[in-house]
Enzyme design. Structure first.
Site, PDB file in Angstrom:
ATOM      1  N   GLU A 137      -9.585  -2.064   5.259  1.00 25.83           N
ATOM      2  CA  GLU A 137     -10.201  -1.759   6.548  1.00 25.83           C
ATOM      3  C   GLU A 137     -11.467  -2.597   6.744  1.00 25.83           C
ATOM      4  OE1 GLU A 137      -8.515  -0.083   8.620  1.00 25.83           O
ATOM      5  OE2 GLU A 137      -8.296   2.043   8.126  1.00 25.83           O
ATOM      6  N   ASP A 195       0.813  -1.208   0.000  1.00 27.51           N
ATOM      7  CA  ASP A 195       0.000   0.000   0.000  1.00 27.51           C
ATOM      8  C   ASP A 195       0.855   1.270   0.000  1.00 27.51           C
ATOM      9  OD1 ASP A 195       0.948  -0.468   2.578  1.00 27.51           O
ATOM     10  OD2 ASP A 195      -1.018  -0.920   3.403  1.00 27.51           O
TER      11      ASP A 195
HETATM   12  C1  F6R Z   1       1.433  -1.368   6.047  1.00 25.07           C
HETATM   13  C2  F6R Z   1       0.271  -2.197   6.222  1.00 25.07           C
HETATM   14  C3  F6R Z   1      -0.563  -2.148   7.455  1.00 25.07           C
HETATM   15  C4  F6R Z   1       0.261  -2.360   8.723  1.00 25.07           C
HETATM   16  C5  F6R Z   1      -0.638  -2.243   9.960  1.00 25.07           C
HETATM   17  C6  F6R Z   1       0.167  -2.409  11.241  1.00 25.07           C
HETATM   18  O1  F6R Z   1       2.035  -1.600   4.799  1.00 25.07           O
HETATM   19  O2  F6R Z   1      -0.023  -2.924   5.328  1.00 25.07           O
HETATM   20  O3  F6R Z   1      -1.575  -3.121   7.369  1.00 25.07           O
HETATM   21  O4  F6R Z   1       0.845  -3.624   8.665  1.00 25.07           O
HETATM   22  O5  F6R Z   1      -1.252  -0.999   9.967  1.00 25.07           O
HETATM   23  O6  F6R Z   1       1.040  -1.350  11.387  1.00 25.07           O
HETATM   24  P1  F6R Z   1       2.130  -1.326  12.552  1.00 25.07           P
HETATM   25  O7  F6R Z   1       3.077  -2.431  12.237  1.00 25.07           O
HETATM   26  O8  F6R Z   1       2.797   0.013  12.436  1.00 25.07           O
HETATM   27  O9  F6R Z   1       1.401  -1.536  13.821  1.00 25.07           O
END
Ligand code: F6R
Length: 260
Positions: free
Chosen positions: A142, A67
């Protein structure tokens, strides 16, 4: 799914890097699907160490990221392209032209999403690395009433904006939209590795492993994939029934293994 629970974040990160390194050694021209965020940072650090100290070779590897924020140029420190260069690509011998991130700076994000879908379809991932949001999102898929198949432009949920504001000066600066791979590209990966760390992810971990495939917990769709490794640290695993009843988990060194 194969579930592996590690004492802490560092142990989980090293295990994740070892699995990715094994993939690259078995197939040096692997296509890796990659994620950003705090969770994979330790894994990327270990991959860099393995490159420097053990000669782990990225010269034939291609990557595609999940993303990118809409409206952020690759030179913006908060763009996911910048993150990937900074946390991994600049430190290993990967060809930058073999690394793909959606074009968040495009004047036409819908068109950029379409183009990314086509590009990704031409390079199915051998191994897809995922993190998970506190609300169960993967990529920026989401919670919703449906699962989205193709790469699409999504509106970030208030909770996601709140969680990600730590990287920005304020919540107001967090982009409201992102281009994200949909479920088709994620599920077409031959193997999926999802990393889950910290108490804020305990609920999402339970949702992922609960047995109900529900678009309100987007990660739950991974239960339909035949080859998923779930790596958690103990803080994220604390609410999993199988972890609480240790008899259903095989202890192996510092790690508990069980299958869901
Ligand atoms: C980012 C992504 C998101 C993150 C998720 C967790 O490329 O795909 O799904 O993996 O928001 O983010 P963190 O690791 O920062 O808690």
């Amino acid at each position: 799914m194969q579930v592996q629970i590690y004492r802490n974040y560092d142990q989980m990160s090293v295990a994740a890097a070892r699995l990715i390194a094994a993939q690259l050694r078995i197939k040096p021209d692997s296509v890796l699907g990659l994620a950003t965020g705090s969770t994979p940072e330790g894994c990327y650090r270990e991959l860099i160490r393995m490159h420097r100290e053990e000669g782990l070779d990225f010269s034939r590897v291609s990557t595609k990221n999940l993303d990118e924020y809409v409206g952020l140029d690759p030179s913006n420190e908060n763009s996911y392209r910048y993150f990937m260069n900074d946390k991994l690509f600049n430190h290993v011998n990967i060809r930058k032209e073999a690394t793909q991130v959606p074009d968040g700076a495009s004047a036409d994000p819908e068109k950029a999403a379409e183009a990314y879908e086509k590009l990704c379809a031409s390079m199915p991932a051998d191994l897809q690395l995922l993190g998970i949001g506190g609300n169960g999102h993967i990529g920026f898929n989401e919670p919703d009433t449906i699962f989205h198949a193709s790469t699409f432009v999504t509106a970030l949920k208030p909770g996601t904006i709140e969680a990600n504001k730590r990287f920005f000066h304020s919540a107001d600066e967090v982009p409201r939209h992102a281009i994200t791979m949909g479920m088709r590209q994620i599920l077409q990966a031959k193997k999926i590795l999802i990393l889950i760390s910290g108490p804020a992810k305990a609920e999402a971990a339970k949702g992922l492993l609960a047995g109900v495939v529900d678009p309100q917990v987007p990660a739950s769709i991974l239960q339909l994939h035949p080859d998923v490794v779930v790596m958690l640290d103990e803080a994220a695993a604390r609410d999993l029934p199988a972890f609480q009843q240790h008899e259903s988990a095989d202890r192996f060194g510092n790690c508990y293994f069980f299958a869901e």
